[in-house]
Design a protein around this motif. Structure first.
Motif, PDB file in Angstrom:
ATOM      1  N   ALA A  78       0.832  -1.206   0.000  1.00 25.31           N
ATOM      2  CA  ALA A  78       0.000   0.000   0.000  1.00 25.31           C
ATOM      3  C   ALA A  78       0.859   1.245   0.000  1.00 25.31           C
ATOM      4  O   ALA A  78       1.993   1.250   0.477  1.00 25.31           O
ATOM      5  N   ILE A  79       0.316   2.292  -0.566  1.00 29.60           N
ATOM      6  CA  ILE A  79       0.927   3.612  -0.448  1.00 29.60           C
ATOM      7  C   ILE A  79      -0.143   4.532   0.134  1.00 29.60           C
ATOM      8  O   ILE A  79      -1.232   4.651  -0.416  1.00 29.60           O
ATOM      9  N   LEU A  80       0.149   5.128   1.277  1.00 20.47           N
ATOM     10  CA  LEU A  80      -0.764   6.119   1.864  1.00 20.47           C
ATOM     11  C   LEU A  80      -0.126   7.489   1.690  1.00 20.47           C
ATOM     12  O   LEU A  80       1.093   7.627   1.798  1.00 20.47           O
ATOM     13  N   ASP A  81      -0.953   8.468   1.423  1.00 23.16           N
ATOM     14  CA  ASP A  81      -0.350   9.794   1.259  1.00 23.16           C
ATOM     15  C   ASP A  81      -0.287  10.513   2.599  1.00 23.16           C
ATOM     16  O   ASP A  81      -0.674   9.975   3.638  1.00 23.16           O
TER      17      ASP A  81
ATOM     18  N   SER B  19       9.965   8.701   3.302  1.00 24.86           N
ATOM     19  CA  SER B  19       8.757   7.892   3.435  1.00 24.86           C
ATOM     20  C   SER B  19       8.898   6.940   4.616  1.00 24.86           C
ATOM     21  O   SER B  19      10.002   6.562   4.991  1.00 24.86           O
ATOM     22  N   LEU B  20       7.756   6.575   5.188  1.00 32.16           N
ATOM     23  CA  LEU B  20       7.761   5.621   6.295  1.00 32.16           C
ATOM     24  C   LEU B  20       7.427   4.236   5.751  1.00 32.16           C
ATOM     25  O   LEU B  20       6.518   4.086   4.945  1.00 32.16           O
TER      26      LEU B  20
ATOM     27  N   VAL C  18       4.103   4.977   3.868  1.00 28.21           N
ATOM     28  CA  VAL C  18       3.360   6.201   4.154  1.00 28.21           C
ATOM     29  C   VAL C  18       4.231   7.364   3.714  1.00 28.21           C
ATOM     30  O   VAL C  18       5.392   7.476   4.113  1.00 28.21           O
ATOM     31  N   ARG C  19       3.669   8.198   2.861  1.00 27.92           N
ATOM     32  CA  ARG C  19       4.441   9.353   2.390  1.00 27.92           C
ATOM     33  C   ARG C  19       4.304  10.513   3.360  1.00 27.92           C
ATOM     34  O   ARG C  19       3.298  10.644   4.045  1.00 27.92           O
TER      35      ARG C  19
ATOM     36  N   LYS D 179       3.805  14.801  -8.919  1.00 25.29           N
ATOM     37  CA  LYS D 179       4.249  15.892  -8.059  1.00 25.29           C
ATOM     38  C   LYS D 179       4.956  15.306  -6.832  1.00 25.29           C
ATOM     39  O   LYS D 179       5.975  15.822  -6.375  1.00 25.29           O
ATOM     40  N   GLU D 180       4.415  14.207  -6.339  1.00 26.37           N
ATOM     41  CA  GLU D 180       5.032  13.521  -5.198  1.00 26.37           C
ATOM     42  C   GLU D 180       6.457  13.070  -5.566  1.00 26.37           C
ATOM     43  O   GLU D 180       7.402  13.246  -4.809  1.00 26.37           O
ATOM     44  N   TYR D 181       6.596  12.498  -6.763  1.00 27.24           N
ATOM     45  CA  TYR D 181       7.904  11.985  -7.173  1.00 27.24           C
ATOM     46  C   TYR D 181       8.931  13.105  -7.316  1.00 27.24           C
ATOM     47  O   TYR D 181      10.120  12.881  -7.166  1.00 27.24           O
ATOM     48  N   ALA D 182       8.416  14.298  -7.621  1.00 27.61           N
ATOM     49  CA  ALA D 182       9.340  15.398  -7.855  1.00 27.61           C
ATOM     50  C   ALA D 182      10.065  15.804  -6.578  1.00 27.61           C
ATOM     51  O   ALA D 182      10.990  16.603  -6.607  1.00 27.61           O
ATOM     52  N   THR D 183       9.640  15.256  -5.431  1.00 26.50           N
ATOM     53  CA  THR D 183      10.350  15.566  -4.193  1.00 26.50           C
ATOM     54  C   THR D 183      11.175  14.373  -3.718  1.00 26.50           C
ATOM     55  O   THR D 183      11.606  14.328  -2.585  1.00 26.50           O
TER      56      THR D 183
END
Lengths: 418, 986
Positions: free
Chosen positions: A189-192, A372-373, A416-417, B359-363
């Motif tokens: 999973a990827i959570l923002d 990221s976590l 988790v981002r 946009k996320e990847y750009a960081t």
């Protein structure tokens, strides 16, 4: 087909080479070393490389590179799959797949490689078959061999090689007949930042441990097989029956094997067992930052979340972490810049929290990236997709076996981002 | 007890010790010794000296010992061929062993001993083993044929092993079938045309049966072999697909991908309206998605192949965008591939998600990845129009981060967005300009310069910005230098008055101080364009740009088709056809997808968004370039709408020469000109007086506008009065004055600049044209031939709807645009019209040569007249020949072609004459003075590439000049002479 194999350790020494056709000089690996040098991280070495006269296809497993050389048009997946199979076999034979263990068992390794590939064509890659021909090392046996002059190598044709069920040897006998199945699911999973699920899917696997006498024919059925989006089966599974009835019908290999793997795709709603509240800040001035992480239960179907662990790859400029954990311990590795917070069991009444300050290299600019976590967790007795085995039947043999099913949910690539 | 003990021997006499142990009587000791030998061998120690001793251990009934000896043999037989022969007998004996395992082992090992002498002995045992009763032996023998073929192909063919191998495809045992297929495939790779795998429906059926029962590896071989088959019809195709589909559920990813290949190929033959076709499409997605949860190495190969599949059949994965989202700990090679596929799948439906991800990847940390992510945002904007605005604002956000490489990458992509959507997002230019100083990468600098040049008219300080770049011109990379050159020229064409210095500076930097031929050439081309034909310059430099294609990196469709046939292979990883790189397969056959049977048409490939279209077929300037005057009657009443497009950018005279040569009419003129005349490469310095003097002025300035500016123009030379009456539209005067220093126009005192233009004469009297009177003349202004006319309405009613057309003529003159009479002409009103001409019209030789038949139409009628143009207006600006070329050409032209004329009553000095003639593009190449007589050697070139060489003799005090003209087309001499006379006397 596969021409040669080189095993290369972390520091770039070739410690084993095997050629199935003519001998290819080690210097072919120089191209690989060049790329490896550039890639910095060994994980980032591209698996398929082209040199003027050869192709180098490699995998990275257990801090070792398995590098194969091919000269003709060969499906690269075929080579990669085979290399993983070699690594799996070493793991299976020696308990681990490391340089030390391979060096300790060089002759067995060589025999295995010879048996697994002939002229570059795979010959015997099934663990059952291999074990009949080359017995795994085992202290007791080596003692016995030394005393009796016995040998490690079987001298009959492996029975499985040619029968209709090549995965099962004939004449299996057990006093205790048992069949256990583990349904293990991993959540990718990827959570923002805000905790919304960006992407989530489940990789499931049904592992089996079957010790049954004779030629049993098993049927395993699920309560809700339609949950699954894509599955791949062990060759023993009769595909037609699955297509028509959605039951797994098979004559099992003897011992441990993977019965099926499945996939529940991101288009279905995947339950996320925990939520993470986090705040990681780096200040413009003062060379420091703050970290505050809290984890709480979400959709865990009333089960306890265990083995909870948070891993963060910090930016390079972070020198140290001065944190307080309300539960568990944290460590910060200065060289790898990895912060690990080992929490353990999640207590819904008292949520674990980690907070404190991060100090950075003086004068360094504020890091541009957000770390990221990575979350690890385990939930016993739960398949998070909701998959349930309804029954297991055995035909073809008269005895009554012990049966059992266990469920386990784990975090796979759970990120988790921030 | 581990094998490491085998390494712990004393250094001294290691080999000797082993030798003793190998010859020991004790079985156990022997085996231990062989193990030690093998262990040394595996780590690369040379133990070949022990060869005879090890081979002696071969005759044993201990299987393990036998295997170990075999291992040793395989490794060292090559280096000890004579010794290896010793082992042959044992092999032959073992091939007869009652134990199938030993038979198989023997035949397998024999094949691995790559010694020619042994292969001879191998044939008989191999033949037996291929027919062995035990399938295990047969399948081992099948592979042995491939081994033998590798060592001695001729032997294998002579012994008929290939046929036996083919028979094995029909073997009852699936493993034997699979190995036979594998062996044949490998052999076939070195014999591309041998037709070894002659597939017919029966063998296909056998293969499909074996497919279900053989090992995973065998399945790969069979599937790859199936993929080479072309089914006879869609029904056969469907039935194969049905039998292959279950392989998609295999645990081995290579099996899955090979099955995908077969399905992707055979699908082509299925009619699209078939239910099964849709079912199959749906079945393909889940296994592809599952491949992405495997190990990273497998993911990489899968992604490279998915990249091909989504280009061919985007519908398969269009709902699976999320599985391509990048995890922070994916290896970089996986990340980059995922990103690529995300862009391919981006559509209006999912663009919001995609942008949020990008946009996320750009960081992220990894610079390469971040860059590609930023670039991807730009590609999304170009691909999905609805998202463009959001993309631009995302990019602006990223620019605000001030992270250097992000900013630079963003500017590069914004340039592309500007090109795709002109006049939409230019408001962001200000923000971009703020980051000018931080740009240190050539691509970003070049992009920024492009933006400044392209939008020079909206950026107030564009000249300052560009000037700032100019300071370090020589330290810039070529990319930036070229861009800077172009941008400044653009700026100049847009704001000519303020930027002459700048353009002069950059042109001289590019042409004089640079060692880079590309840069120099471009500099010269601009220079020449600007000096000969600013209209063309504008058309060329400021031409409408071709649209940016949506998918810049799509694989070309035929290559894609071939690659689809190679899914799962190295070719699919490299996205190159196998013939381009696979060394081992000598002469690979090109594979093609089969055509669809049902629908009759091949499957539509995804929109390739070709960038063509813009460049082809520029609108015809005159709708119907009539053959005869009669055709002129068909003039359209409405103002010609088709003429609004820009004329082809090739309208500049010097390029037309070669083209006109092709025109038929001027046969005799062209008689000797079998090849295009050499265009002299100008190597002189810009300061040299010979430079063409026509100034690069914007042609669309209307005379009245310029008239107003004239007095106040700061750049205007002091020596300039009002323009001569004969040149009512000499708008180039002020600019050329300003450029005097640039082009160093030989003093220019009182010298009328510009080509000679005769005064207007009446071409069409009012009596003959129902009240319309046309008087006119021709002039060459700034490299463009113009027909300047005064239209006078002497009738009682208003005249409107003017149009003009020319009949075919000697030099292909044709209007370059419509006749611009925008307002109706009321009675007794006259208007001045300047009609630019080009020389790309149809050619027909006229008598006299410079005769031109014209039709003019208005709301009343169509009128015809003919007039004669001075040929001097066809003299092009680059008509100056190199001295050497001149000499050679002069000698080369036969004397018969020379004609002499007298010019009487001319009172100019030779220098003044030379300068005057140069104004009309007659260039003096050399001057000689003999006995007080000045001889001027001159050259000029016509728009159609004809060179005229001249010798002008001027005697001091004698008002009569003598001109000798030499030309390969002597017909033009008379006209040229007339021009000489006219130019010198006016």
């Amino acid at each position: 087909m596969i021409h040669s194999l080189f095993l290369i350790n972390h520091s770039g020494d070739i410690f084993l080479e095997k050629h199935w056709k003519s001998v290819i000089s080690r210097s072919v690996c120089d191209y690989f070393f060049e790329v490896k040098e550039k890639a910095v991280d060994p994980e980032n070495v591209p698996p398929v490389l082209q040199t003027p006269h050869h192709y180098l296809i490699s995998i990275y497993r257990g801090k070792l590179f398995f590098l194969s050389v091919v000269q003709t048009e060969v499906p690269p997946l075929f080579v990669i799959e085979f290399l993983h199979r070699v690594a799996d076999t070493f793991q299976d034979y020696f308990g681990e797949c490391s340089e030390g263990v391979i060096k300790d068992n060089l002759v067995t390794v060589y025999e295995l490689l010879e048996e697994m590939l002939d002229n570059g064509f795979p010959l015997a890659t099934e663990s059952n078959v291999l074990k009949e021909m080359i017995r795994p090392p085992n202290i007791l046996r080596s003692v016995v061999n030394t005393l009796t002059g016995g040998s490690n190598v079987g001298d009959t044709l492996p029975t499985g090689q040619l029968s209709n069920v090549p995965w099962r040897r004939a004449g299996v006998k057990y006093t205790n007949n048992e069949a256990y199945f583990d349904v293990v699911e991993e959540i990718d999973a990827i959570l923002d930042k805000s905790g919304t699920t960006v992407f989530a899917e489940i990789q499931g696997v049904v592992e089996a441990c079957v010790r049954l006498t004779g030629m049993p024919d098993l049927t395993l059925s699920f309560m809700n097989p339609r949950l699954l989006d894509d599955m791949s089966f062990h060759p023993c599974v009769r595909f037609k029956r699955w297509e028509s009835e959605r039951v797994l019908s098979f004559i099992p290999p003897d011992g441990n094997f993977t019965l099926m793997t499945y996939h529940v795709s991101s288009q279905n709603l995947v339950a996320i067992p925990v939520y993470v509240k986090q705040n990681i800040n780096f200040f413009e001035t003062g060379s420091c930052g703050r970290l505050d992480i809290t984890i709480g239960p979400k959709q865990n179907m009333g089960k306890t979340v265990e083995g909870l662990m948070v891993t963060i790859h910090m930016p390079k400029v972070v020198l140290s972490a001065n944190l307080t954990a309300t539960q568990g311990n944290y460590t910060y590795d200065l060289t790898t810049k990895v912060l690990v917070w080992d929490i353990g069991k999640l207590n819904p009444q008292k949520l674990p929290n980690l907070r404190g300050s991060l100090s950075m290299q003086a004068g360094a600019p504020k890091p541009e990236e957000n770390p990221s976590l990575n979350i690890d967790l385990k939930i016993q007795q739960l398949a998070i997709s909701g998959l349930k085995v309804s029954r297991l039947d055995m035909y073809g043999e008269k005895y009554k076996p012990f049966k059992g099913v266990k469920y386990l949910t784990k975090a796979g690539k759970f990120q988790v981002r921030t | 007890m581990t094998d490491s003990k085998y390494f712990t021997t004393t250094k001294k006499g290691e080999i000797f010790e082993l030798k003793a142990e190998l010859n020991s009587d004790k079985k156990e000791k022997k085996k231990e010794a062989v193990k030690k030998v093998i262990a040394s061998m595996t780590v690369g120690k040379d133990v070949s000296a022990l060869f005879p001793d090890v081979v002696n251990c071969m005759q044993t009934d201990n299987l393990e010992l036998k295997k170990l000896v075999y291992l040793y043999l395989m490794n060292y037989a090559k280096s000890q061929p004579d010794m290896a022969i010793m082992a042959v007998n044992t092999f032959v004996k073992d091939c007869e062993d009652p134990n199938p395992l030993i038979r198989a082992l023997a035949v397998r090992t024999m094949g691995c001993i790559r010694v020619d002498k042994i292969t001879e002995y191998l044939c008989e045992p191999l033949r037996k083993c291929l027919k062995d009763e035990d399938p295990y032996v047969r399948k081992t023998a099948a592979v042995c044929v491939a081994k033998l073929h590798d060592i001695n192909a001729q032997l294998v063919e002579d012994q008929g092993f290939l046929d036996t191998l083919k028979d094995l495809i029909s073997d009852s045992n699936p493993m034997v079938v699979a190995n036979a297929v594998a062996a044949l495939s490998e052999i076939a790779e070195s014999h591309p045309n041998s037709n070894l795998l002659d597939l017919n429906p029966q063998t296909i059926n056998k293969l499909l049966t074996a497919l279900n029962e053989c090992t995973e590896w065998g399945q790969i071989f069979i599937l790859d072999c199936l993929a080479n088959y072309t089914p006879r019809d869609d029904r056969e195709s469907q039935s194969i697909c049905e039998r292959v589909t279950p392989r998609l559920s295999h645990a081995n990813s290579a099996v899955v991908l090979s099955a995908v290949k077969v399905l992707m190929k055979f699908m082509e033959m299925l009619p699209k309206d078939l239910d099964y076709y849709g079912t199959l499409l749906k079945k393909l997605a889940p296994p592809l998605v599952t491949l992405l949860s495997a190990e990273p190495e497998l993911q990489y190969v899968a992604l490279r192949n998915i990249n091909l599949i989504v280009q061919r059949r985007p519908e398969i994965l269009k709902h699976e965008m999320k599985v391509f989202f990048v995890k922070y700990n994916d290896p970089i090679y996986v990340k980059l591939e995922k990103l690529d596929i995300m862009i391919r799948l981006a559509s209006q439906a999912n663009i919001a998600q995609v942008l949020a991800e990008l946009k996320e990847y750009a960081t992220e940390v990894d610079v390469d990845f971040v860059r590609k992510a930023v670039r991807a945002i730009g590609r999304c904007a170009i691909k999905v129009e609805q998202s463009a605005e959001r993309c631009v604002s995302t990019l602006l956000d990223l620019i605000q981060t001030k992270v250097n490489y992000v900013v630079q990458e963003a500017i590069v992509v914004i340039k592309d967005i500007f090109r795709k959507y002109p006049n939409k997002y230019e408001s962001v230019i200000a923000t971009l300009c703020e980051n000018l100083d931080s740009l240190d990468e050539p691509e970003a600098r070049a992009a920024m310069i492009w933006i400044v040049g392209e939008y020079a008219e909206r950026i107030d300080n564009a000249d300052e910005l560009l000037e700032s770049f100019l300071e370090g011109f020589h330290d810039e990379s070529t990319q930036v230098q070229l861009q800077l050159l172009t941008a400044i020229v653009k700026l100049f064409l847009k704001k000519p008055t303020e930027t002459q210095e700048l353009v002069q500076q950059v042109l001289s930097l590019a042409t004089q101080d640079s060692d880079n031929p590309d840069l120099r050439d471009r500099g010269y081309i601009y220079w020449r364009l600007l000096s000969t034909d600013p209209v063309a310059a504008k058309e060329v430099v400021l031409a409408e740009k071709p649209l940016i294609s949506e998918e810049t990196d799509l694989i070309e469709p035929t290559l894609l088709e071939e690659l689809i046939c190679h899914i799962g292979t190295l070719a699919s990883v490299y996205h190159k056809p196998p013939s381009a790189f696979v060394e081992g397969s000598r002469g690979v056959q090109h594979k093609r997808l089969p055509g669809s049977a049902g629908s009759g048409e091949s499957v539509e490939s995804p929109d390739t968004g070709s960038a063509a279209g813009v460049s082809d077929a520029p609108p015809a300037v005159i709708p119907s370039q009539g053959d005869l005057l009669g055709d002129l009657l068909n003039l359209d009443l409405a103002p010609p709408a088709t003429t609004t497009g820009p004329p082809p950018p090739t309208s500049s005279g010097m390029q037309m020469g070669a083209m006109d040569l092709l025109g038929g009419g001027l046969d005799s003129l062209m008689g000797d000109e079998s090849e295009p005349p050499p265009i002299p490469l100008r190597t002189d310095t810009p300061q040299s007086p010979q430079l063409p003097h026509q100034s690069p002025s914007p042609p669309d300035y209307s005379p009245t506008e310029l008239g107003g500016d004239l007095g106040g123009s700061p750049a205007m030379g002091a020596g300039f009065g009002a323009p001569p009456a004969a040149m009512p539209a000499s708008f180039n005067a002020p600019v050329s004055g300003g450029l005097d220093d640039l082009f160093d126009l030989g003093g220019g005192v009182g010298m009328p600049s510009g080509a000679y233009s005769p005064p207007k004469s009446i071409w069409l009297p009012a009596m003959k044209a129902k009240g319309l009177e046309i008087s006119g003349t021709f002039a060459r202004r700034a490299g463009v031939v113009q027909m300047e006319m005064t239209l006078t309405n002497k009738a009682m009613s208003v005249m409107t709807d003017f149009a003009i057309q020319f009949n075919r003529n000697s030099f292909g003159l044709a209007p370059a645009g419509p006749l611009q009479v925008l307002t109706p002409v009321s009675p007794n009103q006259s208007i001045e019209v300047a009609l630019p001409l080009n020389t790309v019209g149809p050619v027909m030789k006229m008598e006299p040569l410079n005769n031109l038949q014209v039709a003019v139409k208005n709301n009343i009628d169509v009128f015809y007249f003919s007039c004669q143009y001075p040929i001097s207006m066809l003299f092009v600006e680059d008509g100056k020949m190199e001295r050497q070329v001149f000499l050679a050409t002069w000698k080369d032209i036969p004397n018969d072609n020379e004609s002499q004329f007298q010019i009487k009553d001319c009172h100019l000095s030779s220098d003044a004459a030379s300068s005057k003639l140069q104004g009309s593009n007659i260039f003096t190449i050399a001057k000689r003075t003999v006995d007080g007589q000045d001889m001027l050697y001159q050259s000029t070139k016509l728009t159609n590439g004809i060179w005229v060489l001249a010798e002008l003799r001027v005697q001091a005090g004698n008002p009569n000049y003598t001109v000798s003209l030499k030309c390969r087309a002597p017909e033009v001499a008379q006209c040229v002479f007339q021009s000489y006379e006219a130019v010198l006397k006016n």
